[in-house]
Each structure stands twice: as structure tokens, then as C-alpha cells.
Write a protein that holds these residues in place. Structure first.
Motif: not given
Lengths: 360, 360
Positions: A103-105, A249-252, A273-274, A286-289
């Protein structure tokens, strides 16, 4: 059997540099691109390049990402905001906060709406434009046209060379000199186009994938969410976002976002890198940490860098003969690995060739 | 302004678990899936699940990937080989050798055709089938049909419930009992279908995205290279690969590979462990530094695991009413974030819902 992997390797290549072509073999898409003439490549203005430095990776390797901003007539209010964010230093020391697989970064100020740290949220720079939802699409293209090979501007020289002017519906257009015409046009862009699952008409505008309604390619037009495209995060309607939050966008291709959110550019170098960042474990990736976030050290408009540090890139004109051959070969692979040509290609499977030329 | 990020977050969700639906708001695709009845979910046989353990990551976290193998009539010779590779332990201690951005992650024995280590290449297990290129597609579907709600097999119960038998062209089909029919059929699969940039007819067969030639959905059929699909690396034609080298798609669907290479399954859990691996710096994304490879410790057919360790998964029947609603909602988002419904959806943008139920 011992030759297994390299043959597989050759088999699956898409992005490797052009390789030696066997006599009699059909060229691969990359080999076609490698044969383009110098005048088919168009230089990207340094004003349209953003250089984003991520913190080094765990092994200390630098991570530089280069983005190209979208040209007029698309999304220019947001694009202006993004230059303002960059030039005011607002993007410095923000971070990648979200990585959702296929999906996305997404990156921005992690302190917005964070109950523990929201007091630290950065104030926005002054002078930001507030855009309307109508600006997700465009109905008018201000272009300076050429005729009989007369070149009016460097930027649109190739774009409109193949235009079929006889179909232009604007009556004013036909009343001006045939050699020098400046007009607002609702004419379709020239060159490769097709229909797909989302639209009756998708094509390239000055190297950018765009779509339109209806079967004739007429306005309105809007840009398409292909892999690597960069957009502006926003809240619920009528918010349209400022440019403080960006994603790629990092996917379809998530085409359902087209016309629902502003696209402003694309990653042209350093995408890995992304795209290879660890996926976040929280809702929506989202990062929880917080320690998993990747720091963004600086974001600079390339034209603001010292001349010697300005990266230089060019793209293959989507109006060029070589691009037409390349797009056809992407749709019908005939190079040695392939048995059955597909007979078609999704517009997001025809990535526009972009190459770094040199750092001055 | 303080609410910026979470609204953006809600905006871009695709895969998050279903959230509370506002009164009067249209449901999201995930909310529709969450409303499916129990009998619309189909259990995946443990014989069709592979559990692949990668070496732990740099922080010591385990990395388990679960693959689902493709059902008959597609690619079964390679699928049988893959079970044989797994059961003979051949896949143990191989590695991920190639990661090419927006394309594939590939794993296998790194010593094949490696001048420095090829003497260490593993001998292949005995009994492997050699498949033909014709097997990239299929023209005949052996199915056991049902009628009037009579259930013949658990596996195809839902698949054929919606079939329009009156269109079946096979004359023998109409001569058998209407309650119990077993036949070879050239009938199109039932349910959602559309045309796209590659084909006049794409649809789902027992949850798998497939394509066919022509405008009627008749044979031949073949599976589609969507994100997460798993295929068999091969050399140049007429080699078709054995299953020793596998890859999965980590970018925009490379549909030009359809019919050119065998698809055998898909990643249904742990995809992020593959898609987030560092990209290789060599040609085609191969790692030039062997230390960058990720070790694959074991690959097991789930049915061979102790009963208590067998993972259990199910998919939403692509013939179900809920799936039809889900596919329609993917094409026309009406949940609160969206302004303009797309009006269509690429088949690879309608990922079939798969969920883990329990480890026994």
C-alpha cells in the motif's frame, strides 16, 4: 542444471541495464530505451527535484531519496506548498511513521495528534495555500503550442509534436497563426493511450500517467496512483491536505485513491530505501514503537543546493518514437525468455524511463 | 490540526480490521467482509499449506511465512513437485537470493551456477515431474458438480453453486442425473468477471485470479500474477522449471509473465517478511554479498506438522454473495473518506480475503 539461476535471472529481468542483444533476437524494452537518441530525453528542472536524506541504515549506509514534483496543470497548489515546506526547513527531522504492506509508506511530523507528544508538533509555515477538492482533477491545460516544427518552449516541445490539431474544438485555436498558437485547450494529450479497468482513457502527459472520463480522452484529467507516485495525506472531506504529510505507493496501484487525494510527484531514485522499510504493526501500518520510525534528516529543493551537489535527471519523452516502441514491447514481450506476448499492458506496468545523468 | 494524522490514517486504510461503522455511513470493504456468514468461508486444506521459516531477523524476531498452493486444474505437476521438495527436506537451508524492487523476491539453492560454490549445489530429489509449456494454461476443468443444494465434495461446494448450467455446452452433461453430475466442462467459472488491459475476461476460480482468451470466458484459462502470488523460476524455453526456485511478486502485478511461467500459489501470511527484505544491488536484484541472503531454515507441508502445530486458514468464497458485495465496494468506495468512487477495480486490487482461524 548448473545454469539454472542465471537463466531464471535473465528470465525475470525488468529493470536491469540493457544487455547485449543476440543476433536476430527481438530487443527487450530496456534495450529499446538504450537505443533512444539524445534528443528524446528531457531534462528535469532542478526546481522540480526534491532530495530527501533519511538517517543512515543500521550498517551506516546513507539513504538518499530523490522525488520529482508534478508539472502544471496538475496539483500545483500542493506542489508550491511542498517547496515552501522544504525551503522553510519544516520537513527536517520529521520521520517515516507508517509502512503498510502492498500500500503506502507515509512520512510527516509524528507529533501531530499524539497524546504523549502533541505539544511538540511543529507549527506550519506561513503562506500555505488551501486547495479545493476540485483541484484533484483539471479541466484546462494552459499550453503553448508549436507548429511546423517551430519550437516555442523547451518544456513542451516534444509533448505536442504529435498532436492532431484538426481535432481541437476550441474555435479560437483555429483563428490564430498556424505557426505560433497559445491557447487553453481541452484537446486530449497526444501519443499512447488505452482503456483499462478504471477508465476508458489513460495516457501519459509529459511522462506522467493520467486518466480521463468518457471515451474520447477529454477533460477532466487526473494523475494515476502507480507504484512510486507521491501523494498528500489528508483528513476527511473537505480537508485536502497541505503537503505536511506525504506518502508513496509501495504495492499494486491503488487506483481507487485517484481523484480522492492529491498526487504531487514520484520517487525517481532511492525507492528501495522506502519500500524495504519494516512494516508497522499498528493499525494501517503505523509503528507502535516510536523507535521503529525512520528519521528524515533533510529535504531540499535541488535548485537550492550548491551547483556542484545538484543531481541531474532526465526522462524519456512519452511523445517520442522510442517511447512508443518501448510501450509496445512492454505489452508484447518478444525477447528470448518470453513465449506468449501479453497483448496489453497496464499503464502502471509501463514505467517511464528516468535516468540520472550526472552530478555537476 | 491536531487530528491530522489519524484522519489521514483512516483515509488510507485498506487492510486494517473492520472498524465501527458510523450510523448511515456506507460500509468499507473490510466491514462487508466482517459481516460474512460462517458458511461463506472455505477452509484451506492443510495439504495445500506450506510453512516456511526464515532465519530470525536482526533483533531475533521469528519470521514465519505461510503459502497456499494452487488447486487443480492449475499447475498441479509443479505443485506436486513442491510438496516433494518440502517433504524431502530439499528446501531446508536454502536462501532468499534475489530481491528486485517492484518485481520479485526469489529463493532457492544459492550454489547453482555459482562458480565459487557450485560443487555444493544440492542434488535434486528423485521423482520430480517435468512439465510442459502447455501446462501454463488449462483447457479442461475436472469438476464434480452439485445441484439443488446437494453437496458432492466439500471443496467445490460453494464454487459451483452459482453456475448457470443451462449454458454448459457439453452434451454429456445434460444426460446425467440432475442431482449428481460429474463431467469435464469447458464452462466459464461463475461469478464476478470483467475485462482489463490484458484480457477480455478475468475472474476468480475458487478464490484464485484467472484469465482467459476471447470475449466469452471460455478455455484456455491461466492464473494471474497479482501481488503475493508465487511462481516457479525457470531457464529459457523449453525449460519449465521444477519448483526448486520460487519467487513471489512484491510490486505492481507483472502480468506479462502470465502464460510464460508457472504460478503455483500465493503468500497468505508473513508477506512482510519477504517484501521488506533489502533489495539486492546486483543485476536483477541478486545479492552481490552472500551475507545479505536470508536463510530459509525449513519448509513444511502443514499436514506433516504435529496436529497441534498445524495452522488453519480459510478464504471467503469468491462465489458468495458477500464476496460480490466486497468486490463491488472495492470498485466503488463509498465509505466516509471517499469522494469519487473509481467505478472499477483491477482484479489484483480485489485481494481475496484470507484469515487465520486458529492453531489447533
Amino acid at each position: 542444471m548448473m545454469k539454472f539461476i542465471p537463466m531464471v535471472a535473465a528470465a525475470l529481468t525488468l529493470t536491469a541495464s540493457a544487455q547485449a542483444q543476440e543476433p536476430g533476437a527481438a530487443p527487450s524494452p530496456n534495450q529499446i530505451v538504450a537505443s533512444a537518441s539524445a534528443d528524446e530525453w528531457i531534462t528535469i528542472s532542478a526546481e522540480d527535484l526534491l532530495v530527501m536524506m533519511l538517517a543512515p541504515d543500521r550498517d551506516g549506509n546513507p539513504r538518499e531519496v530523490v522525488l520529482q514534483l508534478m508539472p502544471a496543470p496538475f496539483s500545483q497548489g500542493w506542489v508550491e506548498n511542498i517547496r515552501l515546506f522544504a525551503r522553510s526547513g519544516w520537513y527536517d527531522n520529521i520521520s517515516v511513521n507508517r509502512v503498510q504492506d502492498n500500500y503506502v509508506v507515509q512520512w510527516g511530523d509524528p507529533n501531530y495528534d499524539n497524546p504523549e507528544t502533541e505539544g511538540k508538533a511543529k507549527p506550519l509555515p506561513e503562506g500555505l495555500r488551501v486547495m479545493e477538492e476540485a483541484d484533484y482533477t483539471t479541466t484546462t491545460v494552459d499550453v503553448t503550442l508549436i507548429h511546423n516544427g517551430m519550437e516555442l518552449t523547451e518544456d513542451n516541445r516534444v509533448q505536442f509534436a504529435a498532436m492532431d490539431w484538426s481535432q481541437t474544438e476550441d474555435p479560437d485555436f483555429h483563428n490564430v497563426s498556424p505557426d505560433v498558437r497559445t491557447t487553453q485547450t481541452t484537446h486530449t494529450f497526444a501519443g499512447w493511450h488505452q482503456r483499462d479497468s478504471y477508465s476508458q482513457w489513460v495516457e501519459f502527459f509529459q511522462s506522467w500517467p493520467v486518466s480521463s472520463e468518457g471515451e474520447t480522452g477529454d477533460a477532466p484529467w487526473w494523475p494515476i496512483h502507480c507504484y512510486g507516485m507521491v501523494g498528500v495525506g489528508r483528513g476527511y472531506s473537505p480537508d485536502t491536505g497541505s503537503g505536511a504529510e506525504l506518502y508513496t505507493v509501495i504495492g499494486h496501484a491503488p487506483r481507487h485513491l485517484d481523484r480522492n487525494i492529491a498526487l504531487v510527484g514520484r520517487v525517481i531514485e532511492g525507492m528501495e530505501h522506502l519500500s524495504s522499510l519494516p512494516r508497522g504493526k499498528g493499525d494501517l501500518g503505523f509503528y507502535t514503537d516510536p523507535s521503529r520510525r525512520t528519521a528524515i534528516q533533510t529535504v531540499r529543493v535541488a535548485s537550492d543546493l550548491p551547483q556542484a551537489e545538484q543531481p541531474q535527471f532526465e526522462f524519456l519523452s512519452t511523445e517520442s518514437e522510442t517511447f512508443a516502441q518501448y510501450a509496445e514491447a512492454r505489452a508484447n514481450r518478444r525477447d528470448p525468455f518470453f513465449i506468449v506476448p501479453a497483448g496489453g499492458a497496464d499503464i502502471c506496468n509501463i514505467p517511464v524511463p528516468v535516468r540520472r545523468t550526472a552530478t555537476q
